[in-house]
Scaffold this motif. Sequence first.
Motif, PDB file in Angstrom:
ATOM      1  N   LEU A  17       0.841  -1.197   0.000  1.00 60.82           N
ATOM      2  CA  LEU A  17       0.000   0.000   0.000  1.00 60.82           C
ATOM      3  C   LEU A  17       0.880   1.251   0.000  1.00 60.82           C
ATOM      4  O   LEU A  17       0.589   2.234  -0.697  1.00 60.82           O
ATOM      5  CB  LEU A  17      -0.913  -0.001   1.221  1.00 60.82           C
ATOM      6  CG  LEU A  17      -1.893   1.171   1.358  1.00 60.82           C
ATOM      7  CD1 LEU A  17      -2.897   1.166   0.215  1.00 60.82           C
ATOM      8  CD2 LEU A  17      -2.615   1.101   2.702  1.00 60.82           C
TER       9      LEU A  17
ATOM     10  N   SER B  64      -2.519   4.038 -12.527  1.00 63.48           N
ATOM     11  CA  SER B  64      -2.587   5.006 -11.441  1.00 63.48           C
ATOM     12  C   SER B  64      -3.564   6.152 -11.723  1.00 63.48           C
ATOM     13  O   SER B  64      -3.762   7.008 -10.879  1.00 63.48           O
ATOM     14  CB  SER B  64      -1.191   5.587 -11.174  1.00 63.48           C
ATOM     15  OG  SER B  64      -0.679   6.208 -12.323  1.00 63.48           O
TER      16      SER B  64
ATOM     17  N   GLY C  64       2.154   0.262  -7.854  1.00 64.99           N
ATOM     18  CA  GLY C  64       3.414   0.478  -7.158  1.00 64.99           C
ATOM     19  C   GLY C  64       4.624   0.364  -8.068  1.00 64.99           C
ATOM     20  O   GLY C  64       5.584   1.117  -7.923  1.00 64.99           O
TER      21      GLY C  64
ATOM     22  N   SER D  53       2.488   1.733  -3.438  1.00 68.61           N
ATOM     23  CA  SER D  53       1.511   2.192  -4.443  1.00 68.61           C
ATOM     24  C   SER D  53       0.981   3.579  -4.140  1.00 68.61           C
ATOM     25  O   SER D  53       0.111   4.085  -4.857  1.00 68.61           O
ATOM     26  CB  SER D  53       0.350   1.194  -4.547  1.00 68.61           C
ATOM     27  OG  SER D  53      -0.352   1.110  -3.322  1.00 68.61           O
TER      28      SER D  53
ATOM     29  N   THR E 225      -4.610   3.142  -4.818  1.00 74.98           N
ATOM     30  CA  THR E 225      -5.654   2.133  -5.013  1.00 74.98           C
ATOM     31  C   THR E 225      -6.750   2.250  -3.968  1.00 74.98           C
ATOM     32  O   THR E 225      -7.712   1.493  -3.991  1.00 74.98           O
ATOM     33  CB  THR E 225      -5.053   0.719  -4.929  1.00 74.98           C
ATOM     34  OG1 THR E 225      -4.444   0.549  -3.635  1.00 74.98           O
ATOM     35  CG2 THR E 225      -3.988   0.519  -6.004  1.00 74.98           C
TER      36      THR E 225
ATOM     37  N   HIS F 205      -3.301  -5.413  -7.926  1.00 69.36           N
ATOM     38  CA  HIS F 205      -3.513  -4.025  -8.328  1.00 69.36           C
ATOM     39  C   HIS F 205      -2.481  -3.105  -7.671  1.00 69.36           C
ATOM     40  O   HIS F 205      -1.900  -2.223  -8.328  1.00 69.36           O
ATOM     41  CB  HIS F 205      -4.930  -3.586  -7.962  1.00 69.36           C
ATOM     42  CG  HIS F 205      -5.323  -2.273  -8.557  1.00 69.36           C
ATOM     43  ND1 HIS F 205      -6.382  -1.525  -8.092  1.00 69.36           N
ATOM     44  CD2 HIS F 205      -4.787  -1.541  -9.578  1.00 69.36           C
ATOM     45  CE1 HIS F 205      -6.490  -0.417  -8.806  1.00 69.36           C
ATOM     46  NE2 HIS F 205      -5.532  -0.395  -9.707  1.00 69.36           N
ATOM     47  N   MET F 206      -2.206  -3.323  -6.395  1.00 66.05           N
ATOM     48  CA  MET F 206      -1.201  -2.507  -5.711  1.00 66.05           C
ATOM     49  C   MET F 206       0.168  -2.706  -6.340  1.00 66.05           C
ATOM     50  O   MET F 206       0.961  -1.756  -6.450  1.00 66.05           O
ATOM     51  CB  MET F 206      -1.168  -2.844  -4.221  1.00 66.05           C
ATOM     52  CG  MET F 206      -2.385  -2.363  -3.454  1.00 66.05           C
ATOM     53  SD  MET F 206      -2.204  -2.446  -1.639  1.00 66.05           S
ATOM     54  CE  MET F 206      -2.150  -4.214  -1.383  1.00 66.05           C
TER      55      MET F 206
END
Length: 203
Positions: free
Chosen positions: A95, A179, A121, A98, A102, A116-117
């Motif tokens: 987290l 992003s 990231g 990134s 997200t 997704h992170m």
Amino acid sequence: MTGDGRPVEEFAAELLAREVFGPLGGVVEIGAVNATGTWRLADVSLGDFLDGRGAEVDVLLAGVRSACAFDSTTMSIAWGLGWLRPHDVTAASLLLWSGGLTGVPAELESPAVVRHMCQVGADLQLTRLLHASVTAAVTARTGAKRGARALAAVLTAACTLSGGRARRTFCVCGGSPTSCTSSAPARTHRTPAARPSGRTNTS
């Protein structure tokens, strides 16, 4: 001299190095997660990941040293930060890497969220690594040709480590598709067809 008695140049080099090697943590952690293919944090082994990618790490560090003109003491910061030693990879660190772009979903450790992170990231940390390396190279007054070759090697090795592939899409906002917060669809980038030279014969 700084307050702790160190030369200003040494202190400045340390700051630049930390800016360069900080994003490296994101690159290797994200790469280790991507390497699992499952995006389950329980499957991640950073030690195994680094053991199999020593060549890429060596190329990246050699490129940084060449481009940024860091001495051995400054280069040792890369190891001192701990990113290149085995450690646990957590959802919280992903987290962080990134940038929170997200959001913070309830199922932070679910494979879909973790993936997704990692996507976001990787984009963010590769960009930060390149920006910091260029800044350090400019500060060191590295020659353009030498610097370009070294930085190309750094970015190539970092992309390989992160497990990312070159994307061929871009958002209408001009940013990365992973992003971007725009609701507009991404578009595929195509190189415009070459225009014929001269006049077209209409006869």
